[in-house]
Design a protein around this motif. Structure first.
Motif, mmCIF file in Angstrom:
data_model
loop_
_atom_site.group_PDB
_atom_site.id
_atom_site.type_symbol
_atom_site.label_atom_id
_atom_site.label_comp_id
_atom_site.label_asym_id
_atom_site.label_seq_id
_atom_site.Cartn_x
_atom_site.Cartn_y
_atom_site.Cartn_z
ATOM 1 N N ASP A 2 -4.501 -5.058 7.713
ATOM 2 C CA ASP A 2 -5.012 -3.705 7.489
ATOM 3 C C ASP A 2 -4.991 -2.931 8.806
ATOM 4 O O ASP A 2 -5.996 -2.382 9.258
ATOM 5 N N TYR A 3 -3.816 -2.876 9.406
ATOM 6 C CA TYR A 3 -3.669 -2.346 10.762
ATOM 7 C C TYR A 3 -3.447 -0.842 10.831
ATOM 8 O O TYR A 3 -3.472 -0.243 11.902
ATOM 9 N N HIS A 4 -3.234 -0.220 9.685
ATOM 10 C CA HIS A 4 -2.815 1.179 9.638
ATOM 11 C C HIS A 4 -3.759 2.108 10.408
ATOM 12 O O HIS A 4 -3.333 2.912 11.236
ATOM 13 N N GLY A 5 -5.067 2.000 10.152
ATOM 14 C CA GLY A 5 -6.023 2.877 10.799
ATOM 15 C C GLY A 5 -6.111 2.665 12.296
ATOM 16 O O GLY A 5 -6.302 3.621 13.058
ATOM 17 N N THR A 6 -5.952 1.420 12.747
ATOM 18 C CA THR A 6 -5.992 1.125 14.178
ATOM 19 C C THR A 6 -4.800 1.741 14.890
ATOM 20 O O THR A 6 -4.916 2.277 16.001
ATOM 21 N N HIS A 7 -3.621 1.694 14.250
ATOM 22 C CA HIS A 7 -2.424 2.304 14.816
ATOM 23 C C HIS A 7 -2.608 3.814 14.940
ATOM 24 O O HIS A 7 -2.299 4.422 15.980
ATOM 25 N N VAL A 15 -15.689 16.046 21.560
ATOM 26 C CA VAL A 15 -14.880 16.252 20.356
ATOM 27 C C VAL A 15 -14.541 14.898 19.743
ATOM 28 O O VAL A 15 -14.078 13.993 20.437
ATOM 29 N N THR A 16 -14.769 14.760 18.438
ATOM 30 C CA THR A 16 -14.478 13.501 17.739
ATOM 31 C C THR A 16 -13.467 13.722 16.624
ATOM 32 O O THR A 16 -13.597 14.652 15.828
ATOM 33 N N VAL A 17 -12.469 12.839 16.586
ATOM 34 C CA VAL A 17 -11.520 12.796 15.469
ATOM 35 C C VAL A 17 -11.849 11.564 14.645
ATOM 36 O O VAL A 17 -11.800 10.433 15.160
ATOM 37 N N ALA A 18 -12.198 11.749 13.390
ATOM 38 C CA ALA A 18 -12.486 10.624 12.499
ATOM 39 C C ALA A 18 -11.215 10.213 11.769
ATOM 40 O O ALA A 18 -10.557 11.045 11.143
ATOM 41 N N VAL A 19 -10.881 8.938 11.859
ATOM 42 C CA VAL A 19 -9.712 8.393 11.181
ATOM 43 C C VAL A 19 -10.163 7.866 9.814
ATOM 44 O O VAL A 19 -10.812 6.828 9.717
ATOM 45 N N ILE A 20 -9.852 8.615 8.762
ATOM 46 C CA ILE A 20 -10.160 8.193 7.396
ATOM 47 C C ILE A 20 -9.015 7.301 6.950
ATOM 48 O O ILE A 20 -7.910 7.776 6.677
ATOM 49 N N ASP A 21 -9.262 5.987 6.868
ATOM 50 C CA ASP A 21 -8.122 5.068 6.761
ATOM 51 C C ASP A 21 -8.582 3.656 6.369
ATOM 52 O O ASP A 21 -9.604 3.503 5.707
ATOM 53 N N THR A 22 -7.843 2.650 6.861
ATOM 54 C CA THR A 22 -8.096 1.246 6.526
ATOM 55 C C THR A 22 -9.073 0.577 7.468
ATOM 56 O O THR A 22 -9.252 -0.639 7.419
ATOM 57 N N MET A 62 0.840 -1.192 0.000
ATOM 58 C CA MET A 62 0.000 0.000 0.000
ATOM 59 C C MET A 62 0.876 1.244 0.000
ATOM 60 O O MET A 62 1.098 1.869 1.013
ATOM 61 N N ALA A 63 1.350 1.594 -1.150
ATOM 62 C CA ALA A 63 2.305 2.691 -1.233
ATOM 63 C C ALA A 63 1.690 4.024 -0.869
ATOM 64 O O ALA A 63 2.387 4.980 -0.575
ATOM 65 N N HIS A 64 0.370 4.104 -0.891
ATOM 66 C CA HIS A 64 -0.290 5.377 -0.612
ATOM 67 C C HIS A 64 -0.275 5.742 0.849
ATOM 68 O O HIS A 64 -0.445 6.897 1.193
ATOM 69 N N LEU A 65 -0.120 4.784 1.754
ATOM 70 C CA LEU A 65 -0.142 5.073 3.180
ATOM 71 C C LEU A 65 1.116 5.819 3.591
ATOM 72 O O LEU A 65 2.200 5.559 3.091
ATOM 73 N N ARG A 66 0.962 6.725 4.559
ATOM 74 C CA ARG A 66 2.078 7.572 4.961
ATOM 75 C C ARG A 66 2.903 6.932 6.068
ATOM 76 O O ARG A 66 3.301 7.578 7.005
ATOM 77 N N SER A 67 3.169 5.648 5.999
ATOM 78 C CA SER A 67 4.017 4.992 6.993
ATOM 79 C C SER A 67 4.870 3.948 6.304
ATOM 80 O O SER A 67 4.597 3.551 5.182
ATOM 81 N N ARG A 68 5.922 3.519 6.981
ATOM 82 C CA ARG A 68 6.734 2.435 6.469
ATOM 83 C C ARG A 68 6.042 1.141 6.882
ATOM 84 O O ARG A 68 5.994 0.790 8.051
#
Length: 510
Positions: free
Chosen positions: A224-229, A177-184, A1-7
């Motif tokens: 698909d752990y990116h959003g949980t992290h 206050v809510t932060v929505a994680v737009i992710d996996t 998933m090259a689009h994700l901003r993490s290694r």
């Protein structure tokens, strides 16, 4: 998933024994495109279907007229976002884009991908490198020396770097206050996330239509752990389990946008996410990705222009309704303020083509859109992380994203990356501007908690005003080969590496 901003390499995962076991839900397969009108059946019989965005004026008459033209051109409307004039369409007509752009009332239109629509699937599940029980005990023993710490907090150098550990004692953030994680997707059954999770503000936007059924917002698989992290970095609860988030008192929601077949974040999914967040009272969104399949969307290309227009309309709509967007700058070590950038990664859903782009005309979405907070990454030494993209007057702020290569902390694990939550009650280290953005989003959530009536522009101004700017370093030769690895332009107040500075959680609550 090259689009994700993490290694995307897992280095450390804490065994389930350290926390409660979490169950993981799975999303039903995404529906295939509907049948095309009979008038175009002959030309479309053997053609693959593509997804498109068609952007129009927002009056009902124009939208209705364009919808009729879409059907006539062999398209099927998936969803119409009438408040922003964005229509998501599937069509197997190879000339659909060309034909629909000629229709009166259509302001831009183009394909959102270069590969045909494919049936839904899941990614392969890989194995994690689990930490030994002895190592976990060492981390917990070190954490115990600081009263009130979470069991694994000794390894969270990032919280201390921005004063989030001290800020939590003054004001951990408001549950309003809510932060929505737009992710996996986010595993909301994780014991560190369950206390602060907002199911009513969560959805699966894959395909462009919001699915709010129970668990639709969860990851497809453990991989698909990116959003949980990301979610844990923002709002992991201070509950005596695992780690702590920057704003452990705020709510976190999940809006899943990753394609189940290839993990990509297609434009129609992101448009849906911004509109859903706006319509469900989300104060802040975190965007640790770029919109696929183009790393940069150029205004002179009709397809890419349509993508740019659609995503921008959606995020501006959310801003008008009071939502602040925070986004990662990217992991390519690109200078977004330069005259030219070589892009050899786009499109990433078929065969990439090498091209040279002007970053002022070809934009990284959503990070370069107006009003979006662009975040670069730093390590424990408050230096720009070696991979982080940057740019004078493009980057707004910086935040800890980790640097395992050149900036190692004096922590039990001596790991320069960011420790956070993972699916199934686990924990892991990751690095990237994916990890920087949620730190800034967490601080923004603290500011919103203190100033509940402040609009997005004011929260962004406060985020910048309270940041600490190290200024450009005298040298940025990280590997010691005598060549500068990146050039920092600007001064002490604002520069290309840090924008207005590294975000400060303690100042946000004071």
């Amino acid at each position: 998933m090259a689009h994700l901003r993490s290694r995307r390499r897992l280095a450390l995962a804490v065994p389930v024994a350290l926390s409660l076991t979490a169950s993981l839900g799975f999303l039903p397969a995404v529906a295939s495109a509907a049948e095309r009108p009979a008038s175009t059946a002959e030309q479309a019989t053997d053609a693959p279907a593509l997804a498109y965005v068609v952007n129009t004026k927002v009056d009902r008459r124009t939208i209705a007229s364009v919808e009729k033209a879409i059907a006539k051109a062999g398209g099927t409307v998936v969803v119409t976002h009438d408040r922003i004039g964005v229509i998501v369409v599937h069509s197997a007509n190879p000339d659909f884009g060309t034909e629909i752009r000629k229709v009166r009332g259509v302001q831009s239109a183009g394909a959102t991908r270069t590969a045909p629509l494919t049936p839904a699937g899941t990614t392969d599940v890989g194995s994690a490198d689990y930490v030994s029980a002895a190592q976990a005990e060492r981390i917990e023993a070190a954490s115990a020396k600081t009263p009130g710490s979470e069991p694994l907090e000794a390894d969270q150098w990032d919280l201390r770097a921005i004063g989030a550990d001290k800020a939590a004692k003054i004001n951990p953030g408001s549950s309003k206050v809510t932060v929505a994680v737009i992710d996996t997707g986010v595993d909301d059954t994780h014991p560190d996330l369950a206390p602060n999770f907002s199911a009513s503000q969560s959805a699966n936007c894959v395909g462009g239509v919001a699915d709010t059924s129970e668990g639709a917002w969860r990851p497809y698989t453990d991989e698909d752990y990116h959003g949980t992290h990301v979610a844990g970095e923002i709002a992991a609860a201070r509950n005596g389990i695992g780690v702590a988030g920057v704003a452990p008192g705020v709510k976190v929601a999940s809006i899943k946008v990753s394609d189940p077949d290839n993990g990509l974040f297609y434009p129609e999914n992101v448009v849906c996410a911004f509109v859903f967040a706006a319509d469900h009272g989300v104060e802040i969104t975190n965007n640790s990705y770029y919109v696929d399949p183009w790393l940069y969307n150029c205004k002179d290309d009709p397809d890419q222009k349509a993508i740019l227009d659609a995503v921008n309309r959606a995020q501006l709509y959310a801003q008008r309704k009071g939502t602040l967007h925070v986004a990662s700058a990217g992991n390519s070590n690109h200078d977004l303020a330069s005259d030219a950038i070589d892009d050899a990664s786009s499109p990433n859903d078929t065969t990439p083509v090498e091209r040279t782009i002007d970053p002022s005309e070809c934009l990284d979405l959503p990070t370069q859109l107006p009003g979006v907070v662009t975040v670069s990454a730093t390590g424990v030494q408050n230096l720009k992380s070696y991979y982080s993209t940057y740019g004078h007057r493009v980057v707004d702020v910086a935040a800890p994203g980790g640097d395992r290569r050149y900036q190692l902390p004096d922590t039990p694990s001596k790991d320069g990356r960011i420790l956070s939550t993972m699916p199934n009650g686990q924990y892991a280290f990751l690095q990237g501007t994916s990890m920087a953005s949620p730190h800034a989003a967490g601080v923004a959530a603290l500011l919103k908690s203190k100033h509940p009536w402040a609009p997005p522009a004011v929260i962004q101004a406060l985020l910048k005003a309270q940041a600490d700017n190290p200024g450009c370093p005298d040298s940025y030769d990280q590997d010691g080969d005598g060549t500068q690895d990146a050039t920092c332009e600007g001064g002490q107040r604002v520069n290309g590496f840090y924008g207005y500075g590294i975000v400060n959680a303690l100042r946000a609550v004071k």
